[in-house]
Motif scaffolding. Structure first.
Motif, PDB file in Angstrom:
ATOM      1  N   ARG A 321       0.817  -1.190   0.000  1.00  0.00           N
ATOM      2  CA  ARG A 321       0.000   0.000   0.000  1.00  0.00           C
ATOM      3  C   ARG A 321       0.869   1.267   0.000  1.00  0.00           C
ATOM      4  O   ARG A 321       0.555   2.242  -0.708  1.00  0.00           O
ATOM      5  N   ILE A 322       1.956   1.218   0.771  1.00  0.00           N
ATOM      6  CA  ILE A 322       2.825   2.397   0.800  1.00  0.00           C
ATOM      7  C   ILE A 322       3.408   2.661  -0.587  1.00  0.00           C
ATOM      8  O   ILE A 322       3.375   3.782  -1.091  1.00  0.00           O
ATOM      9  N   ILE A 323       3.886   1.569  -1.194  1.00  0.00           N
ATOM     10  CA  ILE A 323       4.494   1.749  -2.523  1.00  0.00           C
ATOM     11  C   ILE A 323       3.459   2.256  -3.519  1.00  0.00           C
ATOM     12  O   ILE A 323       3.702   3.209  -4.258  1.00  0.00           O
ATOM     13  N   VAL A 324       2.285   1.624  -3.508  1.00  0.00           N
ATOM     14  CA  VAL A 324       1.291   1.974  -4.520  1.00  0.00           C
ATOM     15  C   VAL A 324       0.695   3.362  -4.295  1.00  0.00           C
ATOM     16  O   VAL A 324       0.543   4.137  -5.241  1.00  0.00           O
ATOM     17  N   THR A 325       0.379   3.683  -3.051  1.00  0.00           N
ATOM     18  CA  THR A 325      -0.321   4.965  -2.852  1.00  0.00           C
ATOM     19  C   THR A 325       0.613   6.119  -2.497  1.00  0.00           C
ATOM     20  O   THR A 325       0.310   7.271  -2.800  1.00  0.00           O
ATOM     21  N   ASP A 326       1.751   5.832  -1.886  1.00  0.00           N
ATOM     22  CA  ASP A 326       2.567   6.954  -1.433  1.00  0.00           C
ATOM     23  C   ASP A 326       3.780   7.221  -2.321  1.00  0.00           C
ATOM     24  O   ASP A 326       4.346   8.312  -2.307  1.00  0.00           O
ATOM     25  N   ILE A 327       4.219   6.205  -3.041  1.00  0.00           N
ATOM     26  CA  ILE A 327       5.436   6.427  -3.833  1.00  0.00           C
ATOM     27  C   ILE A 327       5.145   6.457  -5.331  1.00  0.00           C
ATOM     28  O   ILE A 327       5.543   7.384  -6.039  1.00  0.00           O
ATOM     29  N   LEU A 328       4.392   5.482  -5.783  1.00  0.00           N
ATOM     30  CA  LEU A 328       4.145   5.364  -7.227  1.00  0.00           C
ATOM     31  C   LEU A 328       3.606   6.661  -7.852  1.00  0.00           C
ATOM     32  O   LEU A 328       4.101   7.092  -8.902  1.00  0.00           O
TER      33      LEU A 328
END
Lengths: 420, 611
Positions: A321-328
């Protein structure tokens, strides 16, 4: 989003690239619709037929037999006819030969008015068995012989009649020299806007199909390369530590081996049987993800210690979730641009591979690289059959040009420092 | 300091340029040099005519259809145009004894080695003995031993005794002609010294590369220069052949040169520029070179097919593949191929069509065609009367009857429950063949067989298709024998004889390993046929068998060697015109074999400078 789209539309570079791309896509999609049939069908019984419109002689004769011709009285018809039978170059050859044979031709030139006397002189003096200085080589003798027989044919073509058979009865129909047929009166007309290739295939049809194939290869290869690069870059950048070390080691290994060499080796070992379009695309994809991975990783490293990411971590959000919503979302614009470049390099890679004779199998699908490969094998470039290779080069260049334009256009839109 | 360094570097550069320059030959005088193209690729490996892989195309190429006799010479020269043997080192004419078991010929009195010693019958005998000793390292002896029992010298003449069968008849007298036109005669003294030098070790003799000055020769040319870019032969002005009993003069060009190009396109550009005089290279639409480009280039004939076609590149069916053991499958594929497209597009019409010269085991020359009863074979020539669409329908019906049908509806037929998938192969870069294989693959598509093309590299291809057993290539290409003294018998044998089955590195024939008892009987009977009528009947039967069983099928006709000349510097090359003049003078016609092979070398004595 709306804003981004709007700025895209206002970027001249992006729009030029986009329109070019749409045109090429349009050709790939719509040309086959209007000209259906197998693009690899060998229609011509001659190789490298020049571009043009070909009327069926048989059907044109039928129009004449049916008496449906139109009559036009053209002043220059006779001149045109003479010019097409005995060209300017032919007349110069005739003059030169006559001069060499010791005939006085000082009063003659190549103009139409002089043609009759030139032809008369030629008929009086040309003798294939005579040795004339400068005309003793086989090549010269042959050229004179063919010129002479062309001339004879033109002279004998005074009146033409069509001889047809109606049962046992022979019917003769005159062909008037001022009778014309409209091209769509002729039942069979073949349009070859780009001529034919060495196999006698319609180049335009083949090219349209090849653009489609090459775009598919580019898209598949681009998607695979981008996804691989993205996943590896994200994991490596965000997780760091041992995972980063391992992934970067793999990355480094791939970087030091020249990508194209690797591509050739993998593709060669796959064997010719397995070399379909999809295999080609997959192999290109899995050998070209390295730079995407590296750039994504460096961007993720700069993002992973941002406050909003730390906040997500503290809130106990999962890795995905962090990768998808906060970084991507922060690197999405970069990924889109990288994808476009990957598509472009995928298309180029296929062309290069096929040019080396390592392309997908020929009989089933046309690709731009294979068309180039055959043109090269048949020496189209040294023999002057420009239509067999130039349109292909142009299409390859335009495709990657349009994709690169779109890329730099997007760069202008996304990159604040480049904005006007 | 920097200046000194720069100076040192500059001097070093100059020196290296000078060193490189020192290796190149001083420019050859253009008007004394005949440039060839299309033979030599890569640098020369050996100057030993006993070496089996010398890669020395200008000097060493011995072959019954026409040996290259610029440096070493054969007893006879074969002339494919009239099918006769002309004496070179041997006196014209040879004598058979009554039951054709012994052939006798004399060596020309004028014939000399370059060291001034005479060429004698002993040299001929010594050469045969050398081949015998080299058996196992060089294939010559193995190829002829089943037919030639012994070669000896008697009263200064050469006597060749043949191997006979139980009835006392020769096994095959035709092969003697092949030996006489297809192997060099070497000096006895040199052969002795070679075996002495290597202590009698045959392998060492066969692998000795020899220096370019070492081997005595009898031909008109000898080594002048070679490196990886150029190879040059220079005329030996003491050549014995200027004697009235041979040519009566020296060949015209002082040098024979061959530039080594990177590939076909570079070679073609050089030919168009006039840097190659005689070119052995397939050029698509060759007429464009003069019709469109206006170049001073000509071929043997003015009109298509522009040359003399003597062989038929053939597609072979691999009989080790179960589905290809079904005769109907083989026949259906052969029927569905669009031969007109192959000839028009792959060969750009440099071949007669199968309508002009209907298919058989014969090449298109009149001599061979006369050996057939054309009416009898006509019903078996599948493309003689039917057009392509009819043939495709018939091919489909043939497959249906044989029970090879599409049961799962994927558009492809199955055999024993498996989709029929075949690979058609030829070497990569052999463009006209590759194009032909594409057309064969397209034919498969039309009749519901999945045929895909595969172009392995030459070094792989040559080991696979000549192997004793292989299942890698299903349909593959190679040419049977062209025009040789033993043709068309040699071709029939190469197409159908089961003697080649199970042989390793089999370059001789029946590459698909097809076997038929009757075919073997016919092959054994033809050389012994007493009358021409009998021979004709046997050839006709062989053709019918071949066309009915389809162990392989010809795709096109092709010249033995491609031949085109650029008349910028030299002219009066071998052509139909020249041959017409020769015929008028009662002289033999010269085959268009690039002025270097077989009787084609006679063309060297007729060329003239344009200026």
């Amino acid at each position: 989003m709306k804003n981004i789209l709007k700025s895209c539309l206002h970027s001249p570079r992006f729009m030029t690239g986009f329109i070019l791309f749409i045109i090429l896509l349009g050709i790939a999609l719509f040309y086959p619709l209007f000209h259906p049939g197998n693009p690899l069908q060998m229609i011509g019984q001659n190789s490298f037929v020049e571009p043009g419109t070909y009327l069926s002689l048989y059907d044109a004769n039928t129009v004449n037999l049916n008496g449906k011709t139109s009559t036009f009285i053209m002043d220059d018809a006779a001149v045109n006819r003479a010019d097409s039978n005995i060209s300017e170059a032919d007349r110069q050859t005739m003059l030169a030969y006559l001069a060499a044979a010791g005939v006085d031709v000082s009063h003659l030139d190549t103009s139409h008015e002089n043609l009759d006397s030139l032809v008369t002189l030629w008929q009086e003096n040309y003798d294939s068995s005579k040795k004339v200085e400068g005309y003793t080589t086989s090549a010269k003798k042959r050229d004179l012989r063919t010129l002479n027989s062309r001339l004879l044919a033109a002279l004998n073509a005074g009146e033409q009649t069509l001889l047809t058979k109606n049962g046992d009865e022979e019917v003769r129909t005159a062909v008037a020299n001022n009778a014309y047929v409209r091209s769509n009166q002729v039942a069979n007309v073949i349009n070859l806007p780009l001529g034919t290739d060495n196999f006698g295939r319609d180049m335009m049809k083949e090219l349209a199909a090849a653009i489609g194939t090459s775009l598919i290869i580019g898209l598949i290869a681009g998607t695979i390369a981008t996804i691989l690069g993205l996943v590896i870059g994200l994991l490596s950048g965000y997780l760091g530590g041992i995972v980063d070390d391992i992934l970067m080691f793999v990355c480094n290994v791939f970087t030091v081996i020249p990508g194209f060499v690797l591509l050739i080796l993998i593709y060669y070992s796959v064997g010719q049987e397995a070399r379909g379009v999809t295999t080609c695309a997959i192999v290109i994809g899995i050998t070209s993800w390295v730079w995407t991975a590296r750039s994504v990783r460096s961007q993720v490293i700069s993002l992973r210690n941002r406050d909003h990411v730390n906040l997500s971590k503290l809130s106990g959000h999962s890795l995905v979730r962090i990768i998808v919503t906060d970084i991507l979302p922060y690197i999405a614009s970069y990924v889109v641009m990288a994808f476009i470049l990957q598509v472009s390099s995928g298309i180029l890679a296929e062309a290069q591979l096929s040019l080396l004779g390592l392309g997908p199998k020929t009989t089933t699908t046309p690709t731009l690289g294979l068309m180039m490969n055959w043109a090269m094998l048949y020496n189209a470039h040294t023999q002057g059959y420009w239509w067999a290779y130039f349109p292909v080069i142009a299409v390859i260049a335009l495709t990657s040009f349009s994709l690169n334009l779109m890329n730099t256009g997007l760069d202008q839109v996304f990159n604040p420092t480049l904005r006007d | 300091m920097k200046k000194i360094l720069a100076l040192v570097l500059a001097v070093a550069m100059l020196l290296s340029v000078a060193a490189a320059g020192a290796e190149t030959v001083t420019t050859l005088p253009r008007n004394k040099t005949l440039y060839h193209g299309g033979w030599q690729y890569g640098s020369i490996a050996a100057w030993n005519p006993l070496h089996s892989n010398s890669n020395n195309s200008m000097a060493i190429s011995a072959n019954p259809r026409g040996s290259r006799t610029l440096v070493w010479e054969t007893a006879y020269m074969y002339n494919a145009l009239d099918g006769k043997l002309y004496g070179l080192l041997a006196e014209d004419g040879y004598e058979w004894n009554e039951d054709m078991t012994q052939l006798t010929f004399g060596v020309k009195a004028a014939a000399k080695w370059n060291d001034g010693t005479a060429v004698t019958a002993d040299d001929v005998v010594a050469t045969w003995e050398a081949w015998k000793k080299l058996d196992g390292y060089n294939g010559t002896y193995a190829g002829y031993a089943p037919y030639i029992a012994n070669i000896e010298a008697a009263d200064g003449k050469v006597v060749i005794s043949l191997v006979t069968n139980d009835e006392g008849k020769p096994v095959n007298p035709l092969l003697v002609y092949d030996y006489l036109s297809g192997t060099y005669i070497l000096q006895k003294a040199w052969l002795d010294s070679m075996f002495e030098k290597h202590g009698g070790d045959a392998k060492a003799v066969a692998e000795d590369t020899c220096s370019e000055k070492d081997v005595p020769y009898s031909g008109p040319y000898t080594f002048y220069f070679d490196n990886d870019q150029l190879t040059v032969l220079v005329r030996d002005d003491n050549y014995w052949g200027q004697d009235e009993s041979m040519w009566g003069k020296l060949p015209v060009a002082k040098y024979q040169a061959h530039t080594i190009y990177s590939g076909n396109d570079a070679s073609l550009v050089a030919f168009k520029e006039g840097q190659i005089d005689v070119n052995q290279q397939f050029v698509s639409n060759i007429q464009d070179l003069w019709e469109k480009d206006g170049l001073a280039i000509s071929t043997y004939m003015d009109e298509a097919p522009y040359g003399v076609c003597a062989t038929m590149p053939t597609a072979w069916f691999n009989m080790e593949v179960p589905v290809l053991q079904v005769k109907e499958v083989r026949k259906a594929i052969a029927m569905a191929v669009d031969y007109d497209t192959i000839i028009a597009n792959a060969m750009t019409n440099q071949s007669p069509s199968f309508a002009d010269v209907p298919r058989s085991v014969m090449n298109p020359t009149d001599g061979e065609q006369a050996l057939l009863d054309h009416d009898a074979i006509q019903p078996y020539q599948w493309d003689a009367t039917d057009d392509l669409d009819t043939r495709i329908e018939k091919a489909k019906a043939l497959l249906d009857e044989a029970g090879i049908v599409d049961t799962d509806g994927d558009g492809y037929r199955e055999y024993n429950g498996e989709k029929v998938s075949l690979k058609s192969c030829c070497p990569n870069g052999w463009t006209d063949w590759q194009a032909a294989m594409e057309v064969v693959a397209a034919a498969g598509e039309k009749i519901g067989l999945d045929i895909t093309t595969n172009y392995p590299e030459w070094d792989i291809y040559q080991t696979v298709f000549t192997a004793a057993s292989q299942t890698e290539y299903d349909i593959f290409m190679w040419s049977p024998a062209g025009a040789a003294p033993s043709s068309p018998w040699a071709r029939v044998r190469g197409l159908m004889s089961s003697e080649y089955i199970g042989l390793n590195s089999n370059w001789s024939g029946n590459f698909g390993h097809w076997s038929n008892e009757r075919a073997d009987e016919i092959i054994a009977a033809i050389p012994l046929a007493a009358t021409e009528e009998e021979q004709k009947a046997l050839y006709t039967e062989a053709t019918i068998l071949y066309l009915d069983e389809v162990p392989s099928f010809s795709l096109m006709y092709r010249p033995e060697s491609f031949y085109a000349v650029n008349e910028t510097v030299w002219t009066n090359f071998v052509s139909q015109d020249l041959n017409a003049e020769l015929a008028a003078e009662g002289k033999p016609q010269i085959p268009p074999l690039d002025l270097i092979d077989g009787y084609g070398i006679a063309g060297q004595y007729y060329i003239e400078l344009v200026e």
